[in-house]
Every structure is written in C-alpha cells, then in structure tokens.
Design an enzyme around this catalytic site. Structure first.
Site, PDB file in Angstrom:
ATOM      1  N   SER A  31      45.986  26.994  35.751  1.00 38.04           N
ATOM      2  CA  SER A  31      45.249  28.018  35.002  1.00 38.04           C
ATOM      3  C   SER A  31      46.144  29.012  34.279  1.00 38.04           C
ATOM      4  CB  SER A  31      44.301  28.777  35.938  1.00 38.04           C
ATOM      5  OG  SER A  31      45.038  29.558  36.862  1.00 38.04           O
ATOM      6  N   LYS A  43      46.285  35.662  37.865  1.00 37.34           N
ATOM      7  CA  LYS A  43      45.793  35.714  36.477  1.00 37.34           C
ATOM      8  C   LYS A  43      46.510  36.845  35.742  1.00 37.34           C
ATOM      9  CE  LYS A  43      42.400  32.762  37.470  1.00 37.34           C
ATOM     10  NZ  LYS A  43      42.448  31.353  37.009  1.00 37.34           N
TER      11      LYS A  43
END
Length: 254
Positions: free
Chosen positions: A67, A137
């Site tokens: 990701s 993230k």
C-alpha cells in the site's frame, strides 16, 4: 654516603617507573569474575536496554503490504521515531506514520504466523514488529484541515493542490475512490497510501460509524524516519516539499 632521607624520597618520586611484581599481577587477575559468571548479567542488561529503546526511542517495523509502494516495498524494515510524541509532538502533513488499527481496517487481512522466539524478540525490539494491528500510511491532513479529491483532480488540502511525486507509477491521486470535501476533526488525521489503488485508507472508511475515516492521534505509534533494511534500500523518509507550500496551513481559505 647518601642521606637515607633522600633515598626514601626518591622511592616516592611520581616520575619513577613502577614495575608490577608477579605477585601483584596474580592477585589482580584473581579478583576478576569469570566470563561465564558475567555473561548472564550482560545478557539481561542488553535485553533491558533493547526493551527501553523499543518502548521510548525507536522501534523497527516490517512492511507487510504494497500500500505504500514505491516509497516502501513489502518486506522493508523501517525505524519509527517514538520519542518525539513523548514531548507533545503530533503527526504533521506529509509524514509517514505507523498507527494502531482504529476500527478493523485490517479485517480479512492474513495474520502473520510467528513462533514463540520471534514473538519474544519482537516484544523487546530485537526483531521488527509484525503486529497485525498496526498500519503504515502517509498523513495528508491534520485536525482542522479540509481535504478533498474529485474525479480526475488532485488531492487538495485547504484549497491547495498537492503535487505527489511519491505516487506509485500509473496511479491517479484518487480516481479509484474520489471523496470530500471533509473536515478533519481536532485530534484526528487523514491518511492515504502512496499506492492509491492498493490502499484501504481513510477514503474507504468514511462510512465507518466509529472513525468516519479519521485516525485518532492517540493511536499513532510514531513517525517512520528511515528504511533500515535491506541495506540496498536504505533511505530517509522526509516530508515532501508540496506539504510546505505557502498557505497550505491557512484554513480560512479552504
């Protein structure tokens, strides 16, 4: 004949060379503890220091997914700064952060299997953490910011378009999941992965009744500051220049 006092004073001359006798050397060596007795104490000290470093300073994390490509690859080991939050520092726009799963964001993801030894070494910081409840993230917006991304458009924070060179090649800023505008509550952050098409980030949890896509600052473990392993991938993780553009923090112009 020399004066006895002079001879005695000469024996106390600080510049005189002192020769260690065999008896003195033997006595000194006999006063040392054998290595086999000191080794357990050294091991305990090393483990305690490793635990303290992991708890208060830095912790290693293993990247489990794609990701954050290409910034981070699956299997990379990153070092996370856990010290600055102790002094009241909060996540800032552009930082790559590790945080605890706020509300089953990882539901359905495979759980890494580890043996007892690996769990122990991970707990004290001698192995990267593979806690299935942690995510990594990039912070896009912080409390008070308004963030949005329309179809075919860029991500905008407080009305400022982001130039995102860190996006995975071939990805658009948000065409797979446009959103907004949304205002980030105080004490929360809005996060997105660099590989937008492979990142189940804040965009995909707007309907979550608990988080509404926002991550509580209190759930942030720390900021990832460097890719430490493998050595061929060594790199720092600075904040991209786009997050420092003039006016991005001016929420009156959003």
């Amino acid at each position: 004949m020399g004066d006895p006092a002079d001879a005695q004073a000469g024996s106390r001359d600080p510049g005189a060379t002192r020769t260690l006798t065999a008896g003195e050397g033997t006595e000194s060596r006999s006063g040392q503890r054998p290595l086999w007795k000191e080794l357990p104490l050294l091991v305990v000290i090393a483990l305690v220091l490793a635990f303290l470093v992991k708890t208060f300073l830095f912790q290693a994390f293993s990247i489990p997914s794609v990701s954050m490509q290409n910034t981070l690859q699956r299997g990379d080991r990153v070092l996370v700064d856990k010290l600055t939050p102790w002094f009241g520092s909060e996540p800032e726009r552009g930082e790559v952060v590790v945080f605890h799963d706020p509300s089953n964001w990882l539901e359905g993801e495979p759980t890494p299997e580890r043996n007892v030894v690996q769990n122990f070494l991970g707990a004290i910081g001698l192995m990267p953490s593979a806690d299935e409840k942690d995510l990594i993230k990039r912070v896009i917006a912080v409390g008070g910011d308004t963030v949005e991304c329309r179809l075919n458009g860029p991500v905008e924070v407080n009305g400022k378009a982001l130039d995102e060179p860190y996006l995975f090649p071939g990805n658009t800023p948000c065409d797979d999941k446009p959103f907004g505008p949304v205002t980030v509550p105080e004490g929360k952050i809005w996060v997105m992965g660099d590989h937008r098409k492979k990142s189940s980030d804040s965009r995909y949890h707007l309907d979550d009744p608990k988080t509404h896509g926002f991550v509580p600052v209190e759930d942030v473990v720390g900021r990832a500051v460097v890719v430490a392993w493998p050595v061929t991938r060594w790199a720092t993780l600075p904040v991209p220049d786009t997050f420092g553009q003039p006016g991005i923090g001016d929420r009156s112009k959003r």
